[in-house]
Design a protein around this motif. Structure first.
Motif: not given
Length: 210
Positions: A83, A87, A133-134, A136-138, A140-141, A159, A208-209
């Motif tokens: 993560t 970032r 999930r963190q 994954h979300d980073e 994605v960005l 994803t 999708s995740w």
């Protein structure tokens, strides 16, 4: 009230302040466990982990109630590091180079530390699920920025990249004695497949995740 599972408790405990000596012991145990798991998989014994860390076996159980809890804590640390990496790279000026560096570093960490053997699907709602999930979300960005810059195909999602980041290590695991750096070849193959001109967009929808 549902009781917290021991493995999830170990992840939550990592966020609590420890005395300096206890914190050193915990870090030594995590590092030793990574090395033992890399060498022996999840068959590594608590006794061998304690010996490698230079602590008594009882010290292991003071920090981690079970071997599963220890493995989960390693996976959680790995997720936190990924993560932070994603970032940091999201702020880099070159989104193409940033995405390639992320894929290379993520695969390299798995290869060196063999965390892949620990990265099982966590229980829904667990702390490890939140940490994954963190990541994954980073990712994605990071991918969104690369796609907006036109350096990856328009049909590629974060994803997709999140699911592919372990693929280079899993691929070389099919060989009995692969060259140490062979995983880098497959990072390149995967990254070339992300480029805009390298392939036609896929007909089926992106996953999708959870």
């Amino acid at each position: 009230m549902t009781p917290t599972a021991p493995a999830d408790t170990a992840v939550a405990d990592a966020a609590r302040p420890l005395r300096a000596d206890a914190a050193r012991n915990r870090e030594a145990l995590l590092t030793a466990a990574e090395e033992e798991f890399a060498a022996r998989g999840l068959d590594a014994s608590i006794a061998d982990i304690a010996r490698r860390a230079g602590v008594a076996k009882g010290t292991v159980f003071r920090h981690f109630a079970t071997k599963e809890a220890l493995a989960t804590a390693i996976a959680a640390r790995h997720a936190e590091e990924l993560t932070a990496l994603a970032r940091r790279l999201r702020a880099a000026p070159d989104p193409e180079a940033a995405l390639l560096e992320f894929l290379t570093e993520a695969a390299g960490r798995l290869q060196r530390r063999r965390v892949a053997v620990l990265m099982t699907v966590p229980a829904p709602g667990s702390e490890l699920a939140r940490l994954q999930r963190q990541v994954h979300d980073e990712v994605v960005l990071l991918v969104d920025k690369a796609r907006d810059a036109g350096v990856v195909r328009p049909d590629i999602t974060g994803t997709d990249v999140f699911l592919l980041m372990c693929a280079p290590v899993h691929t070389v695991d099919y060989l009995a004695d692969p060259p140490p750096e062979l995983w880098r070849r497959y990072v390149g193959v995967i990254f070339d497949g992300l480029r805009p001109g390298s392939a036609h967009p896929l007909a089926h929808p992106a996953p999708s995740w959870p």
